[in-house]
Design a protein around this motif. Sequence first.
Motif, PDB file in Angstrom:
ATOM      1  N   GLU A  64       0.843  -1.199   0.000  1.00 52.31           N
ATOM      2  CA  GLU A  64       0.000   0.000   0.000  1.00 52.31           C
ATOM      3  C   GLU A  64       0.873   1.242   0.000  1.00 52.31           C
ATOM      4  OE1 GLU A  64      -3.244   0.426  -0.151  1.00 52.31           O
ATOM      5  OE2 GLU A  64      -4.114  -1.477   0.478  1.00 52.31           O
ATOM      6  N   ARG A  65       0.590   2.157  -0.896  1.00 52.43           N
ATOM      7  CA  ARG A  65       1.228   3.477  -0.866  1.00 52.43           C
ATOM      8  C   ARG A  65       0.270   4.413  -0.142  1.00 52.43           C
ATOM      9  NH1 ARG A  65       4.823   6.799  -4.951  1.00 52.43           N
ATOM     10  NH2 ARG A  65       6.255   5.395  -3.918  1.00 52.43           N
ATOM     11  N   VAL A  66       0.789   5.063   0.912  1.00 50.67           N
ATOM     12  CA  VAL A  66      -0.058   5.931   1.718  1.00 50.67           C
ATOM     13  C   VAL A  66       0.537   7.330   1.811  1.00 50.67           C
ATOM     14  CG1 VAL A  66      -1.130   4.100   3.083  1.00 50.67           C
ATOM     15  CG2 VAL A  66       1.003   5.102   3.868  1.00 50.67           C
ATOM     16  N   LYS A  87       1.471  18.521   5.599  1.00 50.10           N
ATOM     17  CA  LYS A  87       1.976  17.349   4.895  1.00 50.10           C
ATOM     18  C   LYS A  87       2.909  16.560   5.795  1.00 50.10           C
ATOM     19  CE  LYS A  87       0.982  16.313   1.553  1.00 50.10           C
ATOM     20  NZ  LYS A  87      -0.236  15.499   1.348  1.00 50.10           N
ATOM     21  N   GLY A  88       2.753  15.264   5.776  1.00 53.14           N
ATOM     22  CA  GLY A  88       3.646  14.377   6.506  1.00 53.14           C
ATOM     23  C   GLY A  88       4.627  13.767   5.530  1.00 53.14           C
ATOM     24  N   THR A  89       4.308  12.571   5.079  1.00 55.75           N
ATOM     25  CA  THR A  89       5.201  11.859   4.167  1.00 55.75           C
ATOM     26  C   THR A  89       4.387  10.874   3.344  1.00 55.75           C
ATOM     27  OG1 THR A  89       7.274  10.623   4.072  1.00 55.75           O
ATOM     28  CG2 THR A  89       5.748   9.998   5.815  1.00 55.75           C
ATOM     29  N   THR A  90       5.033  10.263   2.377  1.00 49.85           N
ATOM     30  CA  THR A  90       4.424   9.204   1.580  1.00 49.85           C
ATOM     31  C   THR A  90       5.252   7.942   1.796  1.00 49.85           C
ATOM     32  OG1 THR A  90       3.660  10.788  -0.076  1.00 49.85           O
ATOM     33  CG2 THR A  90       3.776   8.486  -0.745  1.00 49.85           C
ATOM     34  N   LEU A  91       4.572   6.842   2.105  1.00 54.82           N
ATOM     35  CA  LEU A  91       5.252   5.575   2.387  1.00 54.82           C
ATOM     36  C   LEU A  91       4.662   4.448   1.555  1.00 54.82           C
ATOM     37  CD1 LEU A  91       5.133   5.483   6.298  1.00 54.82           C
ATOM     38  CD2 LEU A  91       7.081   6.125   4.891  1.00 54.82           C
ATOM     39  N   ASP A  92       5.505   3.465   1.263  1.00 63.42           N
ATOM     40  CA  ASP A  92       5.044   2.197   0.707  1.00 63.42           C
ATOM     41  C   ASP A  92       5.150   1.174   1.827  1.00 63.42           C
ATOM     42  OD1 ASP A  92       4.505   2.977  -1.976  1.00 63.42           O
ATOM     43  OD2 ASP A  92       6.664   3.023  -2.359  1.00 63.42           O
ATOM     44  N   LEU A  93       4.015   0.563   2.207  1.00 63.43           N
ATOM     45  CA  LEU A  93       3.992  -0.435   3.272  1.00 63.43           C
ATOM     46  C   LEU A  93       3.702  -1.805   2.678  1.00 63.43           C
ATOM     47  CD1 LEU A  93       1.933   1.491   5.970  1.00 63.43           C
ATOM     48  CD2 LEU A  93       4.363   0.966   6.051  1.00 63.43           C
ATOM     49  N   PRO A  95       2.780  -5.915   2.925  1.00 62.71           N
ATOM     50  CA  PRO A  95       1.804  -6.632   3.758  1.00 62.71           C
ATOM     51  C   PRO A  95       2.399  -7.008   5.114  1.00 62.71           C
ATOM     52  CG  PRO A  95       1.762  -7.479   1.523  1.00 62.71           C
ATOM     53  CD  PRO A  95       2.925  -6.523   1.602  1.00 62.71           C
ATOM     54  N   GLY A  96       1.683  -6.666   6.189  1.00 64.03           N
ATOM     55  CA  GLY A  96       2.104  -6.989   7.541  1.00 64.03           C
ATOM     56  C   GLY A  96       3.171  -6.065   8.116  1.00 64.03           C
ATOM     57  N   GLU A  97       3.691  -5.157   7.322  1.00 61.20           N
ATOM     58  CA  GLU A  97       4.762  -4.262   7.788  1.00 61.20           C
ATOM     59  C   GLU A  97       4.210  -3.167   8.701  1.00 61.20           C
ATOM     60  OE1 GLU A  97       8.265  -1.356   5.954  1.00 61.20           O
ATOM     61  OE2 GLU A  97       6.745  -2.172   4.613  1.00 61.20           O
ATOM     62  N   SER A  98       4.994  -2.835   9.714  1.00 63.79           N
ATOM     63  CA  SER A  98       4.696  -1.700  10.594  1.00 63.79           C
ATOM     64  C   SER A  98       5.827  -0.700  10.466  1.00 63.79           C
ATOM     65  CB  SER A  98       4.589  -2.138  12.054  1.00 63.79           C
ATOM     66  OG  SER A  98       3.437  -2.918  12.246  1.00 63.79           O
ATOM     67  N   ARG A  99       5.472   0.563  10.492  1.00 62.05           N
ATOM     68  CA  ARG A  99       6.490   1.603  10.423  1.00 62.05           C
ATOM     69  C   ARG A  99       6.051   2.786  11.280  1.00 62.05           C
ATOM     70  NH1 ARG A  99       8.840   3.292   4.797  1.00 62.05           N
ATOM     71  NH2 ARG A  99       8.462   1.089   4.448  1.00 62.05           N
ATOM     72  N   THR A 100       7.010   3.339  12.027  1.00 60.92           N
ATOM     73  CA  THR A 100       6.725   4.495  12.871  1.00 60.92           C
ATOM     74  C   THR A 100       7.224   5.761  12.193  1.00 60.92           C
ATOM     75  OG1 THR A 100       6.865   3.165  14.871  1.00 60.92           O
ATOM     76  CG2 THR A 100       7.114   5.536  15.140  1.00 60.92           C
ATOM     77  N   VAL A 101       6.348   6.760  12.140  1.00 58.98           N
ATOM     78  CA  VAL A 101       6.665   8.061  11.571  1.00 58.98           C
ATOM     79  C   VAL A 101       6.689   9.051  12.724  1.00 58.98           C
ATOM     80  CG1 VAL A 101       5.916   9.847   9.960  1.00 58.98           C
ATOM     81  CG2 VAL A 101       5.506   7.438   9.428  1.00 58.98           C
ATOM     82  N   THR A 102       7.741   9.859  12.786  1.00 59.32           N
ATOM     83  CA  THR A 102       7.901  10.832  13.863  1.00 59.32           C
ATOM     84  C   THR A 102       7.884  12.231  13.278  1.00 59.32           C
ATOM     85  OG1 THR A 102       9.210   9.266  15.120  1.00 59.32           O
ATOM     86  CG2 THR A 102       9.442  11.570  15.720  1.00 59.32           C
TER      87      THR A 102
END
Length: 142
Positions: A64-66, A87-93, A95-102
């Motif tokens: 997923e691109r978010v 605006k924050g950021t754009t990420l590609d996640l 399946p099952g991946e977790s990522r923390t954005v600060t």
Amino acid sequence: MEFIVRQSLRTLVKKGHPGAFEFLGLSITPAVDVAELRLDAPAVAIGNSLGVDCTLRATGTTTERVVIDYVPTYPRARSGHGEAIFKGTTLDLNPGESRTVTRTQPLRSTASRKLSPGTSRLQIQINGRRIAEAAFELLPAR
């Protein structure tokens, strides 16, 4: 050309316009949830900054691109609440991946936005949909 398209659509993306996301090839209902939204303080004085940690988790079976935006809502001196979308950021996640954005969000008055003390909240917007929020107290400037 990609830069011109992104710049042209940024207001529509901030407002969550479904057609803008469709044009960019992004889902308006991504299989992503907020596993944790943490603010570094329950109260912040006007003029200081608020630290935000947001952990996203992909729950689907495809990548997923978010597009992540931050939406602080502040009390207004005369009427209700006002909000701003940052605006924050754009990420590609995957399946099952977790990522923390600060992020560190400055809480200061500007020419177009006068902050007043009171209960505020910070919402996380993913691909135009607000899916998580946390409250904090905005204190008078020191």
